[in-house]
Design an enzyme around this catalytic site. Structure first.
Site, PDB file in Angstrom:
ATOM      1  N   HIS A 198       4.923 -12.366  -0.180  1.00  0.00           N
ATOM      2  CA  HIS A 198       4.803 -12.503   0.902  1.00  0.00           C
ATOM      3  C   HIS A 198       4.147 -13.743   1.539  1.00  0.00           C
ATOM      4  CE1 HIS A 198       6.482  -8.399   0.880  1.00  0.00           C
ATOM      5  NE2 HIS A 198       5.391  -8.089   0.416  1.00  0.00           N
TER       6      HIS A 198
HETATM    7  C1  BDR Z   1       1.581  -7.888   3.724  1.00  0.00           C
HETATM    8  O1  BDR Z   1       0.799  -6.906   3.289  1.00  0.00           O
HETATM    9  C2  BDR Z   1      -0.064  -7.230   2.357  1.00  0.00           C
HETATM   10  O2  BDR Z   1      -0.327  -6.152   1.308  1.00  0.00           O
HETATM   11  C3  BDR Z   1       0.418  -8.504   1.679  1.00  0.00           C
HETATM   12  O3  BDR Z   1      -0.811  -9.188   1.284  1.00  0.00           O
HETATM   13  C4  BDR Z   1       1.136  -9.115   2.895  1.00  0.00           C
HETATM   14  O4  BDR Z   1       0.035  -9.640   3.667  1.00  0.00           O
HETATM   15  C5  BDR Z   1       3.149  -7.499   3.117  1.00  0.00           C
HETATM   16  O5  BDR Z   1       3.436  -6.435   4.267  1.00  0.00           O
END
Ligand code: BDR
Ligand code: CA
Length: 309
Positions: free
Chosen positions: A238
């Site tokens: 992400h």
């Molecule tokens: C987001 O949530 C976190 O667990 C990850 O680092 C990312 O920023 C994805 O939903």
């Protein structure tokens, strides 16, 4: 180079995002601030320090911010990121001490001192960013834009319609999306197109450096967590997508749309309501990422990581 400050909660994908930002010459990483999210604040801060040390970027100041959301209790994502927040590799490296200032204060100072307006890249819950905008409204003109990883034009990953960063602190997200500042949302609808396949993990490994090995081990742990929690092979990467969007706008396609945060839904609190077809009559307030050149993204990330020896 384009001056940026990263607010994050490392976090496996945050770690890759920091390595991308520190390793790409198109960005100047002025500072890193941390927030509670994937793990508690002490752990996300320690993890940010470790990743920067690994990257040889120990001179980039790190400041700790909020240890809980504006409203309610913190619920960490240890089921994804492990008890340390960055499980998998051995990250035993000497670190530079954390700044004595609060994250909000460090950001205010760096933004004020910068000759050029600064882009804020937010990779965790938006608590620090919201607090900055509320306590120091005078810095608004010094902020070029805010790019955040969070939300989705589709479904969520923490609740059926809520993504983790927004669900963790919906009130903070609401303050940011109603701030009137230029805003780009990089949500799950795009980040799920970027997956750490076995081939990508092998490529990290074959860089032959400690950093390459750490990336491979981080993504191997992350893959196991995604398989256990979402029955999803090849985990989505992400946070680096939000960084990619700043360093090369051609990598990520966006559209302009009205964006609101659901604060009161009975089942949908923390959902990002994106009016892609302009049906609500609300004013546009955000750029929404809708597509990415996946191949070019990976070439950019590999190039940044390969700079670490
Ligand atoms: C987001 O949530 C976190 O667990 C990850 O680092 C990312 O920023 C994805 O939903
Ligand atoms: Ca994150």
């Amino acid at each position: 180079p384009h001056p940026v400050i990263i607010d994050c909660d490392p976090g496996h994908d945050d770690a890759l995002a920091l390595l991308l930002a520190a390793g790409d010459s198109r960005l100047r990483l002025l500072g890193v601030t941390t927030v509670a999210g994937n793990q508690t604040l002490d752990k996300t801060t320690r993890n940010a320090q470790r990743i920067l040390a690994l990257a040889g970027a120990g001179d980039v100041p790190v400041a700790a911010g909020c240890d809980r959301p504006l409203v309610g209790e913190l619920a960490v994502a240890d089921y994804i990121h492990g008890p340390s927040g960055l499980d998998g590799p051995d990250l035993d490296v000497p670190v530079t001490p954390v700044a004595e200032e609060h994250a909000v204060e460090l950001t205010r100072r760096l933004v004020t001192e910068s000759a050029e307006p600064v882009t804020l890249i937010a990779l965790g819950p938006l608590t620090n960013v919201a607090l900055l905008l509320r306590t120091h409204p005078e810095i608004r003109s010094r902020v070029r834009r805010i790019v955040f990883m969070g939300g989705s034009t589709e479904r969520g990953n923490t609740t059926p319609y809520g993504e983790f960063n927004i669900v963790t602190d919906p009130e903070a997200a609401d303050i940011v999306v109603r701030s009137g500042l230029p805003l780009t949302m990089v949500g799950l609808n795009v980040t799920h197109q970027v997956r750490a396949t076995a081939g990508i993990i092998a490529e990290f490994q074959s860089l032959g450096s400690r950093t390459g090995r750490v990336c491979a081990e981080l993504m191997t742990f992350f893959a196991g967590a995604y398989l256990r929690n979402f029955a999803l092979g090849d985990p989505p990467v992400h946070d680096p997508v939000a960084v990619a969007c700043v360093l090369d706008p051609a990598l990520v396609q966006t559209v302009t749309a009205p964006l609101a945060i659901e604060l009161a839904g009975t089942c949908t609190r923390g959902a990002t309501v994106v009016d892609l077809h302009h049906r609500t009559g609300r004013a546009d307030n955000a750029q929404i990422a809708v597509g990415i050149d996946v191949e070019a993204f990976w070439r950019t990330l590999m190039k940044a990581v390969s700079r670490y020896t």
